[in-house]
Design an enzyme around this catalytic site. Structure first.
Site, PDB file in Angstrom:
ATOM      1  N   GLU A  66       9.407  -4.340  10.406  1.00  0.00           N
ATOM      2  CA  GLU A  66       9.880  -3.074   9.821  1.00  0.00           C
ATOM      3  C   GLU A  66      10.370  -2.114  10.902  1.00  0.00           C
ATOM      4  OE1 GLU A  66       7.158  -1.102   7.127  1.00  0.00           O
ATOM      5  OE2 GLU A  66       8.408   0.712   7.058  1.00  0.00           O
TER       6      GLU A  66
ATOM      7  N   ASP B 270       0.840  -1.210   0.000  1.00  0.00           N
ATOM      8  CA  ASP B 270       0.000   0.000   0.000  1.00  0.00           C
ATOM      9  C   ASP B 270       0.872   1.255   0.000  1.00  0.00           C
ATOM     10  OD1 ASP B 270       0.872  -0.197   2.605  1.00  0.00           O
ATOM     11  OD2 ASP B 270      -1.102   0.067   3.529  1.00  0.00           O
TER      12      ASP B 270
HETATM   13  O1  KIV Z   1       3.550  -1.097   1.656  1.00  0.00           O
HETATM   14  C1  KIV Z   1       4.684  -1.559   1.554  1.00  0.00           C
HETATM   15  O2  KIV Z   1       5.399  -1.342   0.571  1.00  0.00           O
HETATM   16  C2  KIV Z   1       5.178  -2.378   2.654  1.00  0.00           C
HETATM   17  C3  KIV Z   1       6.629  -2.710   2.674  1.00  0.00           C
HETATM   18  C4  KIV Z   1       7.437  -1.520   2.925  1.00  0.00           C
HETATM   19  C5  KIV Z   1       6.931  -3.820   3.607  1.00  0.00           C
HETATM   20  O3  KIV Z   1       4.438  -2.735   3.509  1.00  0.00           O
END
Ligand code: KIV
Length: 291
Positions: free
Chosen positions: A205, A67
């Site tokens: 993260e 997202d």
């Molecule tokens: O939305 C995204 O790109 C993510 C990644 C950064 C893990 O959740």
């Protein structure tokens, strides 16, 4: 749903995806971690378009339709404004453009938190309308019941703990997590809860490295790090960040390219040739057939 392009006309830019091969599966990804070890780290990148997927696919084990596309593609201030329809449109494009990687689609904010039933309705739409293999959702212990509900109904779930961008308002920003003992313990407990609930993998993260290492050692499922540790079972980055599309990126991003520079220099050359009337040249113009 076919994973290769049907369209192959001389005028289409939609290159057929090359020689379809057997796509990796969620169980194959899970098996890469055996007896607590992952010999070959798992490679995951974000992808939002069919062409991007075609270019990344052969180098990756998993493509994440994150997202983050809200900020990266749509210029939105956060991921909170991203809708289910946006995720489905981009998810379907990435599935069409790939043939090898497991495609995982993020569940957007507001599409799963209310109840396991709401999550099932959203996730089943994502799976049916995109052809992806799994969904990702943010949250640890609070989402365990939902993860179990989806997993037991045939929807593989990747969880996401630590810095969870959809909770930016509650967290107070995008800073690294786990600086207090309490927070450290919560992130580990979140990771263990999602593993126990049946998630097939978990993204961790923006956490202090010892937390990422401890979590990787303490759960059976692959732990995919971003701003975490090279000791995780795999890594993910936002593709546009690592390609060098943006000047400002989080500290944990390594820029492997300067795509912004390439675009800017190329546009400047084009503009110069248009203004000097040297483009289009003879190769790019149609002339009447000689009689
Ligand atoms: O939305 C995204 O790109 C993510 C990644 C950064 C893990 O959740």
């Amino acid at each position: 749903m076919s994973t290769t392009f049907q369209l192959d006309t001389a005028t289409s830019r939609a290159n057929p995806t090359p020689a379809p091969m057997k796509r990796l599966t969620v169980p194959a990804i899970q098996r890469r971690k055996f007896e607590g070890k992952t010999e070959q780290p798992l490679v995951m990148l974000t992808a939002y378009t069919a062409r991007q997927a075609q270019l990344l696919d052969q180098h990756c084990d998993m493509l994440l339709v994150g997202d983050s596309l809200g900020q990266v593609i749509y210029g939105l201030p956060s991921t909170l404004q991203v809708t289910l329809d946006m995720m489905i449109a981009h998810g379907a494009a990435v599935v069409r453009g790939s043939y090898h990687s497991v495609v995982i689609v993020d569940m957007p904010f507001g599409s799963y938190e209310a109840s396991p039933q709401q999550a099932f309705e959203s996730a089943s739409r994502i799976m049916a309308e995109t052809g992806c293999a799994a969904v990702k959702l943010e949250g640890g212990q609070a989402m365990a019941e939902t993860i179990a509900f989806l997993s037991q109904r045939g929807i593989p779930v990747m969880a996401h703990v630590g810095l969870t961008p959809q909770a930016v308002n509650a967290l107070g920003g995008y800073g690294a997590r786990g600086r207090s003992q309490e927070e450290h313990a919560k992130i580990i407990a979140d990771g263990q809860a999602v593993a126990d609930a049946g998630a097939f993998a978990v993204v961790v993260e923006g956490v202090l490295e010892p937390i990422a290492v401890a979590l990787t050692r303490s759960v059976e499922i692959p732990v995919i790090g971003i701003g975490a540790s090279a000791q995780c079972d795999g890594q993910v980055l936002v593709t546009d960040d690592m390609l060098g599309m943006f000047e400002r990126v989080p500290r944990f991003v390594k820029k492997y390219g300067d795509i912004a520079g390439v675009i800017s220099e190329t546009a400047a050359r084009y503009a110069e040739e248009v203004r000097s009337r040297t483009f289009p040249g003879v190769e790019q113009t149609y002339q009447p057939k000689k009689k």
